[in-house]
Design an enzyme around this catalytic site. Structure first.
Site, short mmCIF file in Angstrom:
data_model
loop_
_atom_site.label_atom_id
_atom_site.label_comp_id
_atom_site.label_asym_id
_atom_site.label_seq_id
_atom_site.Cartn_x
_atom_site.Cartn_y
_atom_site.Cartn_z
CB CYS A 154 37.24 37.30 51.42
SG CYS A 154 37.49 38.16 52.97
CD GLU A 210 30.43 40.87 54.06
OE1 GLU A 210 31.21 40.90 53.08
OE2 GLU A 210 29.75 41.84 54.41
P1 NAP Z 1 32.11 27.69 51.82
O1 NAP Z 1 32.52 26.38 51.28
O2 NAP Z 1 31.02 28.42 51.13
O3 NAP Z 1 31.74 27.42 53.34
C1 NAP Z 1 31.45 28.44 54.25
C2 NAP Z 1 30.59 27.88 55.37
O4 NAP Z 1 29.31 27.52 54.84
C3 NAP Z 1 31.17 26.61 56.01
O5 NAP Z 1 30.87 26.60 57.37
C4 NAP Z 1 30.39 25.52 55.27
O6 NAP Z 1 30.35 24.30 55.97
C5 NAP Z 1 29.01 26.16 55.17
N1 NAP Z 1 28.14 25.61 54.15
C6 NAP Z 1 28.48 24.91 53.04
N2 NAP Z 1 27.35 24.55 52.35
C7 NAP Z 1 26.29 25.04 53.05
C8 NAP Z 1 24.88 24.99 52.87
N3 NAP Z 1 24.33 24.38 51.81
N4 NAP Z 1 24.09 25.58 53.77
C9 NAP Z 1 24.63 26.23 54.83
N5 NAP Z 1 25.95 26.29 55.07
C10 NAP Z 1 26.78 25.72 54.18
O7 NAP Z 1 33.37 28.69 51.90
P2 NAP Z 1 34.85 28.38 52.42
O8 NAP Z 1 35.54 27.52 51.42
O9 NAP Z 1 34.82 27.92 53.84
O10 NAP Z 1 35.48 29.84 52.41
C11 NAP Z 1 36.04 30.42 51.28
C12 NAP Z 1 35.13 31.44 50.66
O11 NAP Z 1 34.71 32.38 51.64
C13 NAP Z 1 35.82 32.26 49.58
O12 NAP Z 1 34.95 32.42 48.50
C14 NAP Z 1 36.08 33.59 50.27
O13 NAP Z 1 36.21 34.69 49.39
C15 NAP Z 1 34.89 33.70 51.15
N6 NAP Z 1 35.13 34.62 52.25
C16 NAP Z 1 34.52 35.84 52.20
C17 NAP Z 1 34.75 36.77 53.20
C18 NAP Z 1 34.07 38.12 53.16
O14 NAP Z 1 33.99 38.76 54.19
N7 NAP Z 1 33.60 38.58 52.01
C19 NAP Z 1 35.60 36.45 54.26
C20 NAP Z 1 36.21 35.20 54.27
C21 NAP Z 1 35.96 34.29 53.26
P3 NAP Z 1 31.51 23.18 55.84
O15 NAP Z 1 32.56 23.71 54.96
O16 NAP Z 1 31.96 22.96 57.22
O17 NAP Z 1 30.83 21.97 55.28
#
Ligand code: NAP
Length: 500
Positions: A284, A250
């Site tokens: 999101c 997602e």
């Molecule tokens: P993110 O930076 O991609 O991080 C999401 C999660 O993935 C965090 O727990 C992060 O860990 C982890 N992560 C980072 N790099 C990784 C890797 N190489 N391997 C495995 N896990 C890894 O996203 P965010 O900034 O937290 O959230 C914002 C994004 O989420 C936006 O793009 C938003 O649109 C999207 N979102 C989508 C939905 C949906 O349902 N479509 C809902 C909510 C949010 P750490 O950050 O702890 O290092």
């Protein structure tokens, strides 16, 4: 002295093998240290996998209605602790209390839905083409599920994944975003209190690039559910594809609200304010594009600007605050960069456009709610996810153009149309390329008992929420029972000659 929190692995609260911790600070006031949380490593994940393997063996044999009973108790406990969790969440995530209460409520709704699903988990019983033969399908648990969650819904999103995974009979390893570990800690404490066997859940705090990455690459974790950015999701997808894992992604959005001239404009104003600036634009499903019909463009923009100027920026725990801080410094800088891009592309900054000033606000990651007008379809502000309090206004001549502009971005999560015309409403539902379309409601506001997710670069075809997610966390098994007492050959014996 800040409190030190631990991982929950193999039935105990444990220090990370690395001996390292991360300071969790309040994004509204960076002098406020919430606690120290583990920065775990590979060894912690290995230990969690070994324990979750045993947990799975036990939990998969627990009848599904009994598994559901645990989740019902978890829902009761979350209800009891709702206010406390909401306050913890606002302190570490920043959004206003009304919204964090809603976030906890979504977790509660998900718990009760999951509890009732324990008494359904429907399969199919269908007629066999042969005599004296029974044919059916049912759902089996899969194994250890690795759950990786973002910062913006610290309770709702983990429960969307965890509760269905548990109802289906899997064990889980949970890695929350490093910015919101305290809410995750509370959730695991409540699940244990609700009676979840300790080895069925493992909480491993740490960075995505360490803990998350090890989970994704671990051969004994066959299921990964990830919510986060499209870039991270793409990297995870490559690994899971290579390893043939079951993967739910997602990811990002660039959601639009369309306002037609026949709309109830007061309602449309309320909608865009909530959709664009709720959660400081860090949803999101946030409204990041407003597609205004030519006929109402100038008047609507004027009224919107007045309303946005009146929004009160401040700490989410303070009464009267409308918009809280961004999650961290990087997020604040990203918003500033996008505003700079907008200026360079010739967009008009109608309201905001600056980092917030004033002593109280400079201790946190505050950015003024911002409206950009004159944004051209196809430009960066019209296409890229900002994930902050920035709304791009695009002018459209008619519904055809609005649909075209909505659909020309790479994402496809949510969309909205304000109109009183039933034909426009149904055309929008049918023709907007998104997983969700709202009519006369903002782009945000999903309910826990319906499927949630997006198309194109937002997702990979799975859905969270509602009934569909149970298919993701379980495997279909088909059973044929032949009680005829003789060999019956499908497709052959029943068609060999004339029917008897
Ligand atoms: P993110 O930076 O991609 O991080 C999401 C999660 O993935 C965090 O727990 C992060 O860990 C982890 N992560 C980072 N790099 C990784 C890797 N190489 N391997 C495995 N896990 C890894 O996203 P965010 O900034 O937290 O959230 C914002 C994004 O989420 C936006 O793009 C938003 O649109 C999207 N979102 C989508 C939905 C949906 O349902 N479509 C809902 C909510 C949010 P750490 O950050 O702890 O290092």
């Amino acid at each position: 002295m800040a409190e030190t929190f631990l991982n929950f692995i193999a039935g105990e609260w444990r220090e990370p093998s690395t001996g390292q911790y991360h300071e969790n600070r309040n994004p509204a006031d960076t002098e406020d240290v919430i606690g120290l949380f583990p920065r775990s490593g590979r060894e912690d994940v290995e230990r969690a996998v070994a324990s979750a393997r045993e947990g799975f063996e036990r939990w998969k044999r627990t009848p599904a209605p009994a598994r559901g009973d645990v989740l019902r108790r978890a829902g009761d406990l979350m209800t009891e602790h709702k206010e406390e969790i909401a306050r913890i969440m606002t302190r570490e995530m920043g959004k206003v209390l009304t919204e964090t209460r809603g976030d906890v409520q979504e977790g509660i709704d998900t718990a009760y839905y999951a509890a009732s699903e324990g008494r359904r988990l429907f399969g199919h019983t269908v007629p066999s083409e042969l005599r004296d033969k029974w044919a059916m399908s049912y759902r089996r648990p899969i194994g250890i599920c690795g759950l990786i969650t973002p910062f913006n819904f610290p309770m709702a999103i983990p429960t969307w994944k965890m509760f269905p995974a548990l109802t289906c009979g899997n064990s889980v390893i949970f890695k929350p975003a490093e910015d919101v570990p305290h809410t995750a800690h509370m959730l695991v404490e409540l699940l244990l209190e609700a009676g979840l066997p300790p080895d069925v859940i493992q909480l491993v705090h740490g960075r995505g690039s360490d803990v998350g990455n090890v989970m994704v690459e671990h051969p004994e974790i066959p299921v990964i559910s990830f919510t986060g950015s499209t870039d991270t999701g793409a990297r995870i997808g490559e690994v899971c594809g290579r390893m043939h894992k079951r993967l739910s992604l997602e990811m990002g959005g660039k959601n639009a609200q369309i306002v037609m001239p026949d709309a109830d404009l007061d309602l449309a104003l309320d909608g865009v304010l909530w959709g664009a600036f709720g959660t400081t634009g860090q949803r999101c499903t946030a409204t990041s594009r407003l597609l205004l019909h030519d006929d109402i463009h100038a008047a609507f923009l004027d009224r919107l600007a007045q309303r946005v100027r009146a929004l009160r920026l401040g700490p989410g725990l303070e009464q009267g605050t409308d918009v809280g801080p961004l999650i961290n410094r990087a997020a604040l800088e990203k918003v500033e960069e996008y505003v700079a891009v907008a200026r360079a592309e010739g967009d008009e900054v109608v309201v905001g456009g600056q980092r917030a000033s004033g002593a109280a606000l400079t201790r946190g990651f505050f950015h003024e709610p911002t409206i950009l007008a004159g944004v051209r379809a196809g430009s960066r502000l019209a296409c890229e996810e900002v994930f902050g309090p920035v709304l791009s206004v695009i002018r459209v001549a008619d519904l055809d153009e609005a649909i075209r502009v909505n659909n020309e971005v790479a994402y496809g999560l949510s969309s909205s149309i304000y109109t009183r015309d039933v034909r426009s409403a149904f055309r929008a539902i049918n023709e907007l390329d998104n997983g969700i379309t709202y009519v006369n409601a903002p782009t945000i506001g999903a309910e826990a008992h319906l499927p949630f997710g997006g198309v194109k670069q937002t997702g990979n075809g799975h859905r969270e929420g509602g009934w569909e997610v149970y298919e993701f966390y379980s495997e279909t098994k088909v059973a044929y029972v032949d009680y005829s007492g003789k060999l019956q050959r499908a497709q052959i014996d029943n068609y060999a000659g004339s029917p008897s």
